[in-house]
Design a protein around this motif. Sequence first.
Motif, PDB file in Angstrom:
ATOM      1  N   ALA A   1      29.506  27.451  18.770  1.00  0.00           N
ATOM      2  CA  ALA A   1      30.168  27.397  17.461  1.00  0.00           C
ATOM      3  C   ALA A   1      31.291  28.418  17.372  1.00  0.00           C
ATOM      4  CB  ALA A   1      29.153  27.631  16.346  1.00  0.00           C
ATOM      5  N   ASN A   2      31.046  29.617  17.910  1.00  0.00           N
ATOM      6  CA  ASN A   2      32.089  30.660  17.922  1.00  0.00           C
ATOM      7  C   ASN A   2      33.282  30.233  18.772  1.00  0.00           C
ATOM      8  OD1 ASN A   2      31.345  33.036  16.310  1.00  0.00           O
ATOM      9  ND2 ASN A   2      29.545  33.105  17.632  1.00  0.00           N
ATOM     10  N   THR A   3      32.987  29.605  19.905  1.00  0.00           N
ATOM     11  CA  THR A   3      34.056  29.109  20.783  1.00  0.00           C
ATOM     12  C   THR A   3      34.873  28.038  20.068  1.00  0.00           C
ATOM     13  OG1 THR A   3      32.691  29.542  22.733  1.00  0.00           O
ATOM     14  CG2 THR A   3      34.569  28.059  23.015  1.00  0.00           C
ATOM     15  N   PHE A   4      34.179  27.138  19.378  1.00  0.00           N
ATOM     16  CA  PHE A   4      34.855  26.082  18.624  1.00  0.00           C
ATOM     17  C   PHE A   4      35.742  26.685  17.537  1.00  0.00           C
ATOM     18  CE2 PHE A   4      35.029  23.355  14.874  1.00  0.00           C
ATOM     19  CZ  PHE A   4      35.599  22.202  15.405  1.00  0.00           C
ATOM     20  N   LEU A   5      35.218  27.697  16.820  1.00  0.00           N
ATOM     21  CA  LEU A   5      35.991  28.344  15.751  1.00  0.00           C
ATOM     22  C   LEU A   5      37.241  29.010  16.301  1.00  0.00           C
ATOM     23  CD1 LEU A   5      36.159  29.183  12.755  1.00  0.00           C
ATOM     24  CD2 LEU A   5      34.849  31.226  13.362  1.00  0.00           C
ATOM     25  N   TYR A   6      37.085  29.714  17.432  1.00  0.00           N
ATOM     26  CA  TYR A   6      38.234  30.369  18.071  1.00  0.00           C
ATOM     27  C   TYR A   6      39.280  29.334  18.489  1.00  0.00           C
ATOM     28  CZ  TYR A   6      41.025  32.830  21.555  1.00  0.00           C
ATOM     29  OH  TYR A   6      42.073  33.338  22.266  1.00  0.00           O
ATOM     30  N   THR A   7      38.806  28.236  19.086  1.00  0.00           N
ATOM     31  CA  THR A   7      39.713  27.169  19.527  1.00  0.00           C
ATOM     32  C   THR A   7      40.422  26.537  18.336  1.00  0.00           C
ATOM     33  OG1 THR A   7      38.221  26.688  21.372  1.00  0.00           O
ATOM     34  CG2 THR A   7      39.869  25.015  20.832  1.00  0.00           C
ATOM     35  N   PHE A   8      39.674  26.290  17.264  1.00  0.00           N
ATOM     36  CA  PHE A   8      40.255  25.686  16.066  1.00  0.00           C
ATOM     37  C   PHE A   8      41.341  26.581  15.476  1.00  0.00           C
ATOM     38  CE2 PHE A   8      40.326  25.069  11.443  1.00  0.00           C
ATOM     39  CZ  PHE A   8      40.634  23.715  11.379  1.00  0.00           C
ATOM     40  N   ASN A   9      41.055  27.879  15.373  1.00  0.00           N
ATOM     41  CA  ASN A   9      42.050  28.820  14.836  1.00  0.00           C
ATOM     42  C   ASN A   9      43.296  28.880  15.716  1.00  0.00           C
ATOM     43  OD1 ASN A   9      40.885  29.763  12.429  1.00  0.00           O
ATOM     44  ND2 ASN A   9      39.535  31.141  13.546  1.00  0.00           N
ATOM     45  N   PHE A  10      43.089  28.798  17.039  1.00  0.00           N
ATOM     46  CA  PHE A  10      44.233  28.830  17.946  1.00  0.00           C
ATOM     47  C   PHE A  10      45.078  27.560  17.805  1.00  0.00           C
ATOM     48  CE2 PHE A  10      46.118  27.915  22.178  1.00  0.00           C
ATOM     49  CZ  PHE A  10      46.986  28.984  22.234  1.00  0.00           C
ATOM     50  N   ILE A  11      44.422  26.410  17.680  1.00  0.00           N
ATOM     51  CA  ILE A  11      45.133  25.129  17.559  1.00  0.00           C
ATOM     52  C   ILE A  11      46.015  25.104  16.304  1.00  0.00           C
ATOM     53  CG2 ILE A  11      44.791  22.662  17.062  1.00  0.00           C
ATOM     54  CD1 ILE A  11      42.427  22.738  19.012  1.00  0.00           C
ATOM     55  N   ARG A  12      45.526  25.687  15.205  1.00  0.00           N
ATOM     56  CA  ARG A  12      46.297  25.660  13.965  1.00  0.00           C
ATOM     57  C   ARG A  12      47.248  26.854  13.827  1.00  0.00           C
ATOM     58  NH1 ARG A  12      43.318  28.940  10.135  1.00  0.00           N
ATOM     59  NH2 ARG A  12      44.267  27.888   8.366  1.00  0.00           N
ATOM     60  N   SER A  13      47.371  27.645  14.889  1.00  0.00           N
ATOM     61  CA  SER A  13      48.224  28.839  14.836  1.00  0.00           C
ATOM     62  C   SER A  13      49.674  28.505  15.167  1.00  0.00           C
ATOM     63  CB  SER A  13      47.710  29.899  15.821  1.00  0.00           C
ATOM     64  OG  SER A  13      47.901  29.461  17.154  1.00  0.00           O
ATOM     65  N   THR A  14      50.568  29.384  14.721  1.00  0.00           N
ATOM     66  CA  THR A  14      51.991  29.239  15.014  1.00  0.00           C
ATOM     67  C   THR A  14      52.250  29.387  16.509  1.00  0.00           C
ATOM     68  OG1 THR A  14      52.527  30.190  12.843  1.00  0.00           O
ATOM     69  CG2 THR A  14      54.297  30.120  14.463  1.00  0.00           C
ATOM     70  N   THR A  15      51.473  30.232  17.169  1.00  0.00           N
ATOM     71  CA  THR A  15      51.627  30.444  18.618  1.00  0.00           C
ATOM     72  C   THR A  15      51.452  29.141  19.387  1.00  0.00           C
ATOM     73  OG1 THR A  15      50.778  32.701  18.397  1.00  0.00           O
ATOM     74  CG2 THR A  15      50.748  31.722  20.608  1.00  0.00           C
ATOM     75  N   PHE A  16      50.402  28.390  19.037  1.00  0.00           N
ATOM     76  CA  PHE A  16      50.138  27.129  19.723  1.00  0.00           C
ATOM     77  C   PHE A  16      51.265  26.121  19.470  1.00  0.00           C
ATOM     78  CE2 PHE A  16      47.846  22.952  20.020  1.00  0.00           C
ATOM     79  CZ  PHE A  16      47.632  22.999  21.388  1.00  0.00           C
ATOM     80  N   GLU A  17      51.744  26.077  18.231  1.00  0.00           N
ATOM     81  CA  GLU A  17      52.855  25.173  17.900  1.00  0.00           C
ATOM     82  C   GLU A  17      54.098  25.513  18.716  1.00  0.00           C
ATOM     83  OE1 GLU A  17      53.763  24.725  13.787  1.00  0.00           O
ATOM     84  OE2 GLU A  17      51.684  24.359  13.200  1.00  0.00           O
ATOM     85  N   LEU A  18      54.390  26.816  18.842  1.00  0.00           N
ATOM     86  CA  LEU A  18      55.559  27.247  19.619  1.00  0.00           C
ATOM     87  C   LEU A  18      55.393  26.899  21.100  1.00  0.00           C
ATOM     88  CD1 LEU A  18      56.280  30.724  17.969  1.00  0.00           C
ATOM     89  CD2 LEU A  18      57.621  28.612  17.717  1.00  0.00           C
ATOM     90  N   ILE A  19      54.176  27.004  21.609  1.00  0.00           N
ATOM     91  CA  ILE A  19      53.919  26.624  23.005  1.00  0.00           C
ATOM     92  C   ILE A  19      54.210  25.139  23.209  1.00  0.00           C
ATOM     93  CG2 ILE A  19      52.094  26.278  24.726  1.00  0.00           C
ATOM     94  CD1 ILE A  19      50.801  28.873  23.657  1.00  0.00           C
ATOM     95  N   LEU A  20      53.733  24.304  22.284  1.00  0.00           N
ATOM     96  CA  LEU A  20      53.960  22.857  22.388  1.00  0.00           C
ATOM     97  C   LEU A  20      55.448  22.517  22.276  1.00  0.00           C
ATOM     98  CD1 LEU A  20      50.994  21.487  20.219  1.00  0.00           C
ATOM     99  CD2 LEU A  20      51.170  21.529  22.710  1.00  0.00           C
ATOM    100  N   ILE A  21      56.132  23.171  21.346  1.00  0.00           N
ATOM    101  CA  ILE A  21      57.578  22.938  21.199  1.00  0.00           C
ATOM    102  C   ILE A  21      58.306  23.367  22.475  1.00  0.00           C
ATOM    103  CG2 ILE A  21      59.659  23.665  19.954  1.00  0.00           C
ATOM    104  CD1 ILE A  21      57.869  23.886  17.430  1.00  0.00           C
ATOM    105  N   GLY A  22      57.863  24.492  23.066  1.00  0.00           N
ATOM    106  CA  GLY A  22      58.453  24.957  24.324  1.00  0.00           C
ATOM    107  C   GLY A  22      58.246  23.950  25.452  1.00  0.00           C
ATOM    108  N   ILE A  23      57.067  23.331  25.502  1.00  0.00           N
ATOM    109  CA  ILE A  23      56.770  22.314  26.522  1.00  0.00           C
ATOM    110  C   ILE A  23      57.695  21.109  26.349  1.00  0.00           C
ATOM    111  CG2 ILE A  23      55.042  20.641  27.298  1.00  0.00           C
ATOM    112  CD1 ILE A  23      52.910  22.776  26.656  1.00  0.00           C
TER     113      ILE A  23
END
Length: 275
Positions: A158-180
């Motif tokens: 559950a903690n892993t899922f929460l960490y992953t969920f927070n990362f997915i909705r973060s600006t950092t993840f969005e910038l990584i996808l835009i960079g790709i």
Amino acid sequence: MKKFLIGMLTLFMTMTFIALGFARNIENIIVNTASEVIKEEVTQKIVKYVFEEANKDQDEIKKEITKVMNQNDTIKKLLEESFDKALDVLSGKEIENFNVSDEVEELIAKSEAALKEYGVTLTQEEKQELLGMVSNEEFTNTFKESLKDVKENMTTEANTFLYTFNFIRSTTFELILIGIILFSLVCIALLKKSYFKWLANFGESTIVVGVICGILLPLFVNFINQELARNVSETKVVLVFDSLKHYGYILLGLGVIAIIANIVLRKMTKQEENK
């Protein structure tokens, strides 16, 4: 080999656009879906209460209350605030205050007129009691302690899922996808040795994603909602993917523009070469 690489890059870019759509809209999907469920539950409670107090036609009462619920986004605001605060606590952050009295006051004001039509009037004392329940320090502490208890009993998964969920909705993840996406476009441009021919691949990719998110997914969600309505008898569950659908429409528009721009630039280039 070059065509194969361009095709793979285009496919990779398409998948990245889909991932970006879900990353940008996952919170809205959850909040909007929960909002619809809560609206339905609240409406049923109010209809039952008004029926017992005023003995009016239940269908008429539900129609009026549903109209009131759909005309304001107060419940959605409450959920957005609660959702963010809950994730902060579960992620180990400390929240100083959680006061939603303004939203509750707005919800009471919007619902009051509809209730009066059926002879139900909230007294000033009752309003203050409702507001007092969500504006005092005890409410904030209870909210925080409840979530802390949940956090303490969370499994590693559950903690892993929460960490992953927070990362997915973060600006950092969005910038990584835009960079790709940008990297894929640069590679396609280099492989095609053109400053504009990448527009065709960009257009193809965004049109495909636009059709999936803006047309096919809403049809699938509508089918799921119909099945849920048919099989779930107690609480009405409605999946709401409107934000992702709008994302699809935007990409569909960008794709059409890119294709047109590519055609125009190609014709202009040919004309220059002929001259």
